[in-house]
Design a protein around this motif. Sequence first.
Motif: not given
Length: 831
Positions: A548, A555, A578
């Motif tokens: 990330t 993320q 996402t």
Amino acid sequence: MSQEPPQDGGDPGQQGSQGWTPRDPSAASPDPDPQHPNGAKDPEGRTKRPKRPKRTGWRRAVPTWRMVLGGVLLLALLLVGGFIAGYQIVDIPAANASATAQSNVYLYADGKTVIARDGEINRENIPLRRIPRTIQHAVLAAEDRDFYSEDAIDIKATLRAGWNTATGKGRQGGSTITQQYVKNYYLGQEQTVVRKAKEFFISIKLDREQSKDEILEGYLNTSYFGRNAYGIQAASHAYYGKDVEDLDAGEGAYLASLLNAPSSNDVVAHPENKKAILARWDYVLDGMVEHHWLTPDDRDAMTFPVPGKAKPATALSGQRGYIVQAVDHYLAANRILDEKTLATGGYRITTTLQKKKQDALVEAVKDNVLSRTSDERDADRNVRAGGASVDPGTGHVVALYGGVDYTRQFVNNATRRDYQVGSTFKPFVLAAALANGSTTQKDRPITPNTHYDGDNERTVQAATGPTDYSPANEDDVDYGSITVREATDKSVNAVYAQMAQDVGPQEVKDTAVALGIPQDTPDLTASPSIALGPATASVVDMASAYATLADHGEQRPHTLVSRISKNADELDLPKRTTRRAISREAADTTTSVLRSVVDGGTGTAAQSSGRPAAGKTGTAEEDKAAWFAGYTPDLATVIAVMGQDPETGVQKPLYGALGLARMNGGGAPAETWAAYTKAALEGSPVKNFDLQADEGPEEPDPDESGDPDESGDPDDTEEAGGTRKPRGREDTDEPGTADSREERRGTRTRTPDSPSEATRAPQEPRTADPAAAPPRTDGRDRGTDARSPHRPGTEPAHREPAHPEPDRPGAGPPADPHDRDGQDPHGPTRP
């Protein structure tokens, strides 16, 4: 003379029907009926009932009692008719493929290259008479305590399960042993209304055609117990290495407890689940006592029978078994396929693993860890290694290293969650500070250039004064005033513990979770010690969180599976969304600081990858694990070397392992990371980091200037080491200004979707919470630390306590490793 009455000779119309003249004209008309205003009567002289008034308004929507009664009768007729029709139509079929399960095929990401097949079915059918009554009772206590007295089906549980399946509310249990046997042997594990209906009728017929003993025998021979064992006899050998006749009640109770979750309840494969497994074992034994199948005295005398190590099939040797285990766990954890359904076989599973990268990871561990072990060193027998690599752009796990060999070391080191991550957690503290616009106790914005007091055992300061937490630095070094960047390079515990307090331990935890650390990670506790890494996230979890950061704060939940099918029918995989965990500026600034760790800090060994890299080293308490977590713009990888006794499974320090006096993350883990990254990315273009970082303004070094105004008052909280109470909120750390903390924060770029702002209302000023930090002790007894974070419910007999141990960059070997174990009881890690 005639006696006839005289007749009227007038108008015949005035005479009665018989020629009589009416006495009174009114007598010819009927008397009015008081219940009928119109006075009408029916032809036979009965009074007609009036017409009912029409139903109006809301009454028109309410059914009459005739309608309700008719509907009930119709429904009853339909149910009875449906039951009769279903009973006549549905016959008991022959055994289906699930009774002789097929193999599952696991493929690399290309969808062609086979990784493994798990098709060696382990089953041995035995008659019920060979199964001891205590074992039979244990299974009944676990799955269906009223089996011999109840009907073939549980109507309520079946209707509830069928309704929830039809309405999409999830899968429900509650089936009787007869229903489970029908599902296992004749039907399948599919959760559909049609399958439930067939199960219903077949169970009724089977109960009429077979005895309870025959049904129980079939159930015990077809049930899946984990470890590729089908049936009670195969399970007895898989877990205890003996025939079912030789099992005692405690061992039988454990096997029975496996039936509802075979793999998850394997205490050897999942030691982190021991508490839940023991609770299930107790439930089975208590049921046996309740039904008088076991005496209370015998129950009280029992101890948990730990099963032996698994002996996987040779087809799962090397990394194949670890991969299969990790994929199966992923499918079950994400509710794609439960383990019982997967155990029926026939599935074709395409993983996200790339063969080139997988081979490179295995070779890197072999060259930099395994090849350095020696049979002549006792410490080397405890060496374990785990690794995982994630593509930041997709979240795909592209390589996985679980251990030296699945047939020799059953526990998967890539997915286990019982080793402290150490200082590899510190970047999450910095990311939280940057994402939340946090400030020091003197209201200075936290940036890479912010100065902190890095002296050894400096007491962490809260808004209201000193706490009871004073973590030690590596080798008790006093660093004095030091920037956040330098403190990261040298992994200074004193700085990061204070920073966690300044940011807020809960904000740090929330940010770590947002980046990809699971919420339920053991020892992920919101206290200042969280900065030093007592949490026990897995290698895969850490690789996902670092990915990330590599992707600028975006993320993506990691995945191991890209496609799955059976009989050419594709199964749906859950959508992976996402989301932004932290702002790009916060992520990129963290990356900038972590680049310094590789360029000139504790992770310089990672430079040999030949790629621009960022990373962080970490070491768990007592050198029980050493970590390196790092990434390039296109690949995030975490390597861990762990210490574990091969006989007892107890975590062991790595003193002397690989011929080194002391194990640290900048050694073998960083070297393995570099070798893997270089090979994995060979042939691909070199990518540079594209960073939008905010380094913050340069701050003068208070140790050099000696100016209280420039340094921020040497007696103030983050510089004073807790020697005096903090100044009041009216004080300011910036000369010539009186800006409030809120005003200064308003001048900085804030992260609107950061964890603390997205989920919480503004907080009151933080105050010292004695419970948030472990109490300080003056002594340093070996193996103890009253200030170390402790997870409630953890029993020392089951897991060694997590004592914080300080970072120790560049330190030499201790004079006595045993003394070193308890030398610094104030923080769990070193670089």
